[in-house]
Write a protein that holds these residues in place. Structure first.
Motif, PDB file in Angstrom:
ATOM      1  N   LYS A 130     -17.003   0.094  64.714  1.00 38.12           N
ATOM      2  CA  LYS A 130     -16.238  -0.993  64.564  1.00 38.12           C
ATOM      3  C   LYS A 130     -14.784  -0.756  64.230  1.00 38.12           C
ATOM      4  CE  LYS A 130     -16.852  -1.175  59.573  1.00 38.12           C
ATOM      5  NZ  LYS A 130     -17.391  -2.214  58.250  1.00 38.12           N
ATOM      6  N   GLU A 131     -13.855  -1.573  64.765  1.00 32.13           N
ATOM      7  CA  GLU A 131     -12.463  -1.411  64.699  1.00 32.13           C
ATOM      8  C   GLU A 131     -12.058  -2.046  63.277  1.00 32.13           C
ATOM      9  OE1 GLU A 131     -10.468   0.180  66.719  1.00 32.13           O
ATOM     10  OE2 GLU A 131     -12.124   0.658  68.007  1.00 32.13           O
ATOM     11  N   GLY A 132     -11.314  -1.053  62.450  1.00 32.51           N
ATOM     12  CA  GLY A 132     -10.690  -1.463  61.111  1.00 32.51           C
ATOM     13  C   GLY A 132      -9.295  -1.172  61.149  1.00 32.51           C
ATOM     14  N   VAL A 133      -8.810  -1.722  60.038  1.00 29.43           N
ATOM     15  CA  VAL A 133      -7.296  -1.330  59.642  1.00 29.43           C
ATOM     16  C   VAL A 133      -7.235  -0.572  58.440  1.00 29.43           C
ATOM     17  CG1 VAL A 133      -5.089  -2.518  59.085  1.00 29.43           C
ATOM     18  CG2 VAL A 133      -6.766  -3.783  60.680  1.00 29.43           C
ATOM     19  N   THR A 134      -6.536   0.494  58.533  1.00 24.70           N
ATOM     20  CA  THR A 134      -6.291   1.354  57.373  1.00 24.70           C
ATOM     21  C   THR A 134      -4.767   1.536  57.208  1.00 24.70           C
ATOM     22  OG1 THR A 134      -6.839   3.330  56.341  1.00 24.70           O
ATOM     23  CG2 THR A 134      -6.246   3.412  58.900  1.00 24.70           C
ATOM     24  N   ILE A 135      -4.398   2.133  56.096  1.00 26.61           N
ATOM     25  CA  ILE A 135      -3.070   2.733  55.834  1.00 26.61           C
ATOM     26  C   ILE A 135      -2.900   3.932  56.030  1.00 26.61           C
ATOM     27  CG2 ILE A 135      -1.181   2.479  54.075  1.00 26.61           C
ATOM     28  CD1 ILE A 135      -2.166  -0.234  54.950  1.00 26.61           C
ATOM     29  N   ASN A 136      -1.965   4.570  56.855  1.00 23.65           N
ATOM     30  CA  ASN A 136      -1.961   5.967  57.198  1.00 23.65           C
ATOM     31  C   ASN A 136      -0.939   6.719  56.024  1.00 23.65           C
ATOM     32  OD1 ASN A 136       0.899   5.508  57.782  1.00 23.65           O
ATOM     33  ND2 ASN A 136       0.465   5.026  59.952  1.00 23.65           N
ATOM     34  N   PRO A 137      -0.939   8.049  56.033  1.00 22.60           N
ATOM     35  CA  PRO A 137      -0.043   8.620  54.971  1.00 22.60           C
ATOM     36  C   PRO A 137       1.380   8.100  55.169  1.00 22.60           C
ATOM     37  CG  PRO A 137      -1.352  10.189  56.282  1.00 22.60           C
ATOM     38  CD  PRO A 137      -1.628   8.874  56.883  1.00 22.60           C
ATOM     39  N   ASP A 138       2.066   7.479  55.981  1.00 18.36           N
ATOM     40  CA  ASP A 138       3.395   6.952  55.945  1.00 18.36           C
ATOM     41  C   ASP A 138       3.361   5.872  55.570  1.00 18.36           C
ATOM     42  OD1 ASP A 138       4.279   9.377  56.991  1.00 18.36           O
ATOM     43  OD2 ASP A 138       3.827   8.332  59.090  1.00 18.36           O
ATOM     44  N   ALA A 140       2.194   3.064  56.441  1.00 19.42           N
ATOM     45  CA  ALA A 140       2.110   2.094  57.631  1.00 19.42           C
ATOM     46  C   ALA A 140       0.730   1.527  57.995  1.00 19.42           C
ATOM     47  CB  ALA A 140       2.654   2.780  58.671  1.00 19.42           C
ATOM     48  N   VAL A 141       0.634   0.249  58.537  1.00 17.83           N
ATOM     49  CA  VAL A 141      -0.634  -0.144  58.959  1.00 17.83           C
ATOM     50  C   VAL A 141      -1.013   0.505  60.334  1.00 17.83           C
ATOM     51  CG1 VAL A 141      -2.027  -2.100  59.618  1.00 17.83           C
ATOM     52  CG2 VAL A 141      -0.411  -2.224  57.632  1.00 17.83           C
ATOM     53  N   ASP A 142      -2.419   0.921  60.371  1.00 12.46           N
ATOM     54  CA  ASP A 142      -2.732   1.671  61.380  1.00 12.46           C
ATOM     55  C   ASP A 142      -4.287   1.248  61.867  1.00 12.46           C
ATOM     56  OD1 ASP A 142      -2.846   3.200  63.554  1.00 12.46           O
ATOM     57  OD2 ASP A 142      -3.070   4.922  62.493  1.00 12.46           O
ATOM     58  N   ARG A 143      -4.578   1.094  63.095  1.00 10.24           N
ATOM     59  CA  ARG A 143      -5.962   0.617  63.494  1.00 10.24           C
ATOM     60  C   ARG A 143      -6.736   1.867  63.377  1.00 10.24           C
ATOM     61  NH1 ARG A 143      -6.565  -4.332  64.454  1.00 10.24           N
ATOM     62  NH2 ARG A 143      -8.889  -3.917  65.300  1.00 10.24           N
ATOM     63  N   SER A 144      -8.156   1.863  63.245  1.00  7.10           N
ATOM     64  CA  SER A 144      -9.037   3.047  63.322  1.00  7.10           C
ATOM     65  C   SER A 144     -10.371   2.585  63.497  1.00  7.10           C
ATOM     66  CB  SER A 144      -9.064   3.836  61.815  1.00  7.10           C
ATOM     67  OG  SER A 144      -9.696   2.904  60.722  1.00  7.10           O
ATOM     68  N   SER A 145     -11.214   3.382  64.129  1.00  9.23           N
ATOM     69  CA  SER A 145     -12.398   3.140  64.385  1.00  9.23           C
ATOM     70  C   SER A 145     -13.329   3.759  63.293  1.00  9.23           C
ATOM     71  CB  SER A 145     -12.949   3.984  65.576  1.00  9.23           C
ATOM     72  OG  SER A 145     -12.349   3.317  66.675  1.00  9.23           O
ATOM     73  N   GLN A 146     -14.476   3.046  62.809  1.00 10.30           N
ATOM     74  CA  GLN A 146     -15.333   3.525  61.971  1.00 10.30           C
ATOM     75  C   GLN A 146     -16.830   3.144  62.184  1.00 10.30           C
ATOM     76  OE1 GLN A 146     -13.996   1.031  58.403  1.00 10.30           O
ATOM     77  NE2 GLN A 146     -12.322   2.415  57.762  1.00 10.30           N
TER      78      GLN A 146
END
Length: 347
Positions: A130-138, A140-146
């Motif tokens: 599923k596609e999700g939203v996460t916060i990257n090390p910077d 910033a909002v980033d999309r990710s697959s989980q």
């Protein structure tokens, strides 16, 4: 859950220009805490699925195509194939099935050999994403697959111990049954080269009917009938939670201790099955959703859905068979609040 992973690997299926592609893993996974936690979560989800079917490989002379998977499994188990090669062949076979069925499924194929207590299993599972939203090390909002573990629908577990020691068994393979109207489980059974042998839902319904008729013919009082049904439910539910089968003989012995009768439940259930032209199975895996009928009335249709415990009948709930009318005294708080707001009645 106490389990020991012996071998595990994951292959990827991806979509590309309207086609499904496959990326094979070159080696098995290293066992670590993350892999162990994933398998524990997956087996918990698998075990908790209320509707499962039971199957065995198609034999020569039977209707259907056995396919290459059983042969590949035998070659691996006998040491002619290593685990990685076996899993890669399985992934390629699944890719062919996806293409044959014109299915565009993105996800991961997990193949794991593990031991639980004294039993050895092979879990073959398609993990959806599923596609999700996460916060990257910077930050910033980033999309990710989980991995979407709770949405697993394509999964089968082969009891390797039973398969090797009792090949005549008809239920050494269990699988998740697809939702009503979906034939995803049929597709997965074709991939594995097996066929469903035991319908746990039908056998559980037969048990429910037998218990209710047994209580009726034993001329038990209403409270005793409810207690008998509750005892049957608790026994079957405990067996389901433990991953064990319902045994008619054990249930009959429990009934005999609590409610002695001229005819045992075991004997009654055999006669009841014959009278209704049904097959009697002495032990079988229970279907969780069907079991609830032992302690709960529920139904829906015409825009109405109703459900209540057996103990409420004759107390808060009354049924008039002549007029087919159900009267409920005192509505559930959340329903009452909705109705009062709808009619503009102050709380």
């Amino acid at each position: 859950m106490q389990l020991r992973i012996e071998e595990s690997i994951i292959h990827q299926f991806y979509q590309n220009d309207g086609q499904v592609g496959l990326r094979l893993a070159p080696s098995a996974l290293t066992e670590d805490d993350q892999l162990h936690d994933l398998l524990v979560e997956l087996t918990d989800v698998y075990t908790s699925k209320p509707a499962k079917g039971y199957a065995s490989f198609i034999k020569e002379g039977e209707e259907g195509e056995p396919g290459p998977f059983p042969e590949q499994l035998t070659s691996w188990y006998d040491g002619q194939l290593d685990f990685v090669e076996f899993s890669q062949q399985s992934a390629k076979l699944l890719l062919e099935e996806l293409q044959n069925y014109n299915l565009l499924e993105a996800g991961f194929l997990l193949v794991t050999r593990y031991q639980h207590i004294s039993t050895e299993y092979l879990l073959v599972c398609f993990l959806p994403v599923k596609e999700g939203v996460t916060i990257n090390p910077d930050l910033a909002v980033d999309r990710s697959s989980q991995l979407d573990i709770t949405k697993v629908q394509l999964a089968a577990r082969i009891d390797l111990t039973e398969w090797k020691t009792a090949p005549e068994s008809e239920r050494y393979i269990s699988f998740i049954k697809g939702r009503a109207g979906r034939k995803v489980s049929d597709f997965f059974l074709d991939f594995l080269g097996c066929t469903e042998r035991l319908n746990s839902k039908a056998h559980t319904q037969q048990l429910v009917d037998s218990v209710q008729e047994y209580a009726k013919q034993s001329e038990l009082e209403n409270e005793q009938r409810q207690a008998l049904s509750k005892a049957a439910y608790e026994y079957c539910d405990d067996q389901w939670k433990q991953g064990d089968t319902v045994k008619i003989k054990d249930l009959s012995e429990q009934f005999a201790e609590a409610y002695p009768a001229e005819k045992s439940f075991e004997s009654f259930s055999k006669d009841f099955a014959e009278q209704n032209s049904r097959e009697l199975v002495d032990d079988f895996p229970a279907d969780k959703s069907t079991l609830r009928k032992l302690v709960k009335f529920q139904g829906q249709g015409g825009g109405v859905s109703v459900g209540f415990d057996h103990t409420a009948l004759g107390e808060r709930v009354h049924y008039d068979a002549a007029t087919d009318t159900l009267t409920i005294n005192g509505t559930p708080p959340n329903l009452r609040d909705q109705l009062r707001r709808y009619f503009g009645i102050d709380s």
